[in-house]
Design a protein around this motif. Structure first.
Motif, PDB file in Angstrom:
ATOM      1  N   ARG A 247      36.006  46.664  36.374  1.00 18.68           N
ATOM      2  CA  ARG A 247      37.330  46.809  36.096  1.00 18.68           C
ATOM      3  C   ARG A 247      38.142  46.098  37.094  1.00 18.68           C
ATOM      4  O   ARG A 247      39.348  45.888  36.777  1.00 18.68           O
ATOM      5  CB  ARG A 247      37.861  48.419  36.089  1.00 18.68           C
ATOM      6  CG  ARG A 247      37.151  49.405  35.374  1.00 18.68           C
ATOM      7  CD  ARG A 247      36.922  50.587  35.720  1.00 18.68           C
ATOM      8  NE  ARG A 247      38.517  51.165  35.682  1.00 18.68           N
ATOM      9  CZ  ARG A 247      38.886  52.257  36.134  1.00 18.68           C
ATOM     10  NH1 ARG A 247      37.940  53.206  36.374  1.00 18.68           N
ATOM     11  NH2 ARG A 247      40.071  52.741  36.135  1.00 18.68           N
ATOM     12  N   ASP A 248      37.553  45.513  38.079  1.00 19.10           N
ATOM     13  CA  ASP A 248      38.408  44.631  38.888  1.00 19.10           C
ATOM     14  C   ASP A 248      37.594  43.564  39.532  1.00 19.10           C
ATOM     15  O   ASP A 248      36.376  43.438  39.509  1.00 19.10           O
ATOM     16  CB  ASP A 248      39.211  45.306  40.039  1.00 19.10           C
ATOM     17  CG  ASP A 248      37.998  46.087  40.919  1.00 19.10           C
ATOM     18  OD1 ASP A 248      37.219  45.514  41.445  1.00 19.10           O
ATOM     19  OD2 ASP A 248      38.101  47.198  40.962  1.00 19.10           O
ATOM     20  N   TRP A 249      38.167  42.455  39.868  1.00 22.27           N
ATOM     21  CA  TRP A 249      37.293  41.516  40.569  1.00 22.27           C
ATOM     22  C   TRP A 249      36.352  41.550  41.690  1.00 22.27           C
ATOM     23  O   TRP A 249      35.558  41.045  41.781  1.00 22.27           O
ATOM     24  CB  TRP A 249      38.403  40.221  40.889  1.00 22.27           C
ATOM     25  CG  TRP A 249      37.836  39.166  41.915  1.00 22.27           C
ATOM     26  CD1 TRP A 249      38.101  38.664  43.041  1.00 22.27           C
ATOM     27  CD2 TRP A 249      36.709  38.243  41.272  1.00 22.27           C
ATOM     28  NE1 TRP A 249      37.090  37.937  43.630  1.00 22.27           N
ATOM     29  CE2 TRP A 249      36.277  37.327  42.584  1.00 22.27           C
ATOM     30  CE3 TRP A 249      35.908  38.133  40.162  1.00 22.27           C
ATOM     31  CZ2 TRP A 249      35.427  36.331  42.365  1.00 22.27           C
ATOM     32  CZ3 TRP A 249      35.052  37.039  40.106  1.00 22.27           C
ATOM     33  CH2 TRP A 249      34.910  36.226  41.200  1.00 22.27           C
ATOM     34  N   ARG A 250      36.949  42.662  42.458  1.00 20.76           N
ATOM     35  CA  ARG A 250      36.169  42.863  43.557  1.00 20.76           C
ATOM     36  C   ARG A 250      34.783  43.425  43.418  1.00 20.76           C
ATOM     37  O   ARG A 250      33.715  42.985  43.888  1.00 20.76           O
ATOM     38  CB  ARG A 250      36.861  43.849  44.766  1.00 20.76           C
ATOM     39  CG  ARG A 250      37.922  43.256  45.511  1.00 20.76           C
ATOM     40  CD  ARG A 250      38.676  44.249  46.132  1.00 20.76           C
ATOM     41  NE  ARG A 250      39.018  45.263  45.170  1.00 20.76           N
ATOM     42  CZ  ARG A 250      39.735  46.589  45.731  1.00 20.76           C
ATOM     43  NH1 ARG A 250      40.197  46.823  46.859  1.00 20.76           N
ATOM     44  NH2 ARG A 250      40.282  47.324  44.668  1.00 20.76           N
TER      45      ARG A 250
END
Length: 370
Positions: free
Chosen positions: A331-334
């Protein structure tokens, strides 16, 4: 009003009956201790600050966790790994009354569950000995311990807010430090290792499962749960209705992935409308993988590393963050960054190409200026 009764040698029972409150009783070694306890409880009742701890006293940690699993966990869309974590917690805390669950108890659990670290300079024999000890004592890594502590904390919090369980000092799990995270794994299998792994496999399905993992970045459980009704070979798409995050996703299939699925289809007598693509369940995939890895003498390789490998290959092919996240389900780059390990030699080649391109552009600009 409190009454006192001697029940035996060094056993004094204090019982409190007061209008508007449930009966309360406790047993102490001496009458003096019984009187002090009764005076304290009655004082709280008079000042209307008394909160009943009888549920916390009569409910064990295991009973709380089992109820939490029945009434809360099973209502979630994705809870595949929670029951095993709850079972681990129940085995450890057993019949410990909830009222006796302190931060010290939780910290001891954390330390007992954490696996022993293996020194970097340790010999092979020492490493194997520590690994055997960790397995024998059922010790696990920081991430697993943190998840178990989070489940325990959530169960206690739910019991306090929804089931009327009062703990005088609040949720003891919330104040205990979680284990320090391990460095992100950067293990990528080489082509030679993948070939050796498949060569030493005793399962006729492991080769296709491993190749599909590298082609699609699917998780072990997602591959085990592929059903023919979710496969669209005509459009080269695969729908994954149940995922770790609880969000369904549809992924593209490379030509190699299509060929893998076609091989499974060819092994069937008729074209199925539903049913699992692979006959192995998630745990069986892991067991087959471990057997092959040990026979092939490959160190420190996990099935989940194939997902890391797939994500890294997608980036090396030039796919951007959004496209890779669409395939992997991050869901996110991290969170995606943890699974992405670009090979240094590939990055070096890219730097050389970029520099050559930049020099070429500068040369063209100079010639124009002349």
């Amino acid at each position: 009003m409190a009454t006192y009764r001697k029940r035996g040698e060094r056993q004094w029972e204090a019982r409190i009956r007061r209008k508007g409150y449930p009966d309360k009783s406790a047993t102490f070694p001496t009458k003096q201790q019984a009187e002090l306890w009764a005076q304290s409880i009655e004082s709280q009742m008079v000042r209307k600050v008394y909160l009943d701890t009888s549920k916390a006293e009569s409910t064990s940690v295991s009973e709380l966790l089992e109820r939490y699993q029945r009434e809360v966990v099973t209502q979630r869309e994705n809870y595949s790994s929670d029951p095993s974590r709850i079972a681990n917690l129940c085995r450890y805390f057993k019949d410990l009354p909830l009222i006796n669950l302190t931060s010290e108890c939780v910290a001891t659990f954390r330390n007992d569950r954490l696996r022993c670290a293996i020194p970097e300079d340790a010999s092979k024999a020492t490493q194997k000995a520590i690994e055997r000890q960790n397995i024998k004592e059922k010790r696990v890594g920081p991430a697993s311990v943190t998840r178990e502590m989070n489940i325990l904390s959530a169960a206690v919090k739910h019991g306090m807010s929804e089931w009327g369980i009062f703990l005088p000092h609040g949720n003891p799990v919330s104040v205990v430090k979680r284990p320090k995270k391990e460095p992100s794994r950067e293990r990528r299998p080489s082509e030679a290792e993948l070939e050796r792994l498949i060569e030493h496999s005793d399962s006729p399905h492991l080769a296709d499962i491993c190749h599909l993992a590298v082609e699609t970045a699917m998780r072990r459980g997602e591959i085990a749960n592929i059903q023919w009704q979710d496969v669209k070979l005509s459009t080269r798409q695969l729908h994954i209705p149940k995922t770790k995050t609880g969000r369904p996703r549809t992924i593209p299939l490379s030509q190699e992935a299509v060929e893998i699925l076609l091989r499974q289809l060819d092994s069937l007598e008729s074209i199925p409308e539903s049913g699992y693509v692979f006959p192995l369940r998630a745990d069986s995939i892991t067991q087959a993988f471990i057997r092959a890895r040990e026979k092939a003498a490959i160190d420190d390789l996990r099935f989940h590393d194939l997902r890391h490998e797939a994500a890294s290959r997608f980036f090396e092919m030039g796919l951007d963050d959004m496209k890779v996240a669409k395939i992997t389900g991050h869901r996110d780059w991290r969170s995606l960054e943890r699974y992405t390990h670009l090979r240094p030699d590939g990055l070096a080649n890219e730097i050389d190409i970029a520099k050559a391109k930049l020099r070429s552009q500068k040369t063209v600009t100079k010639s124009k200026d002349l």
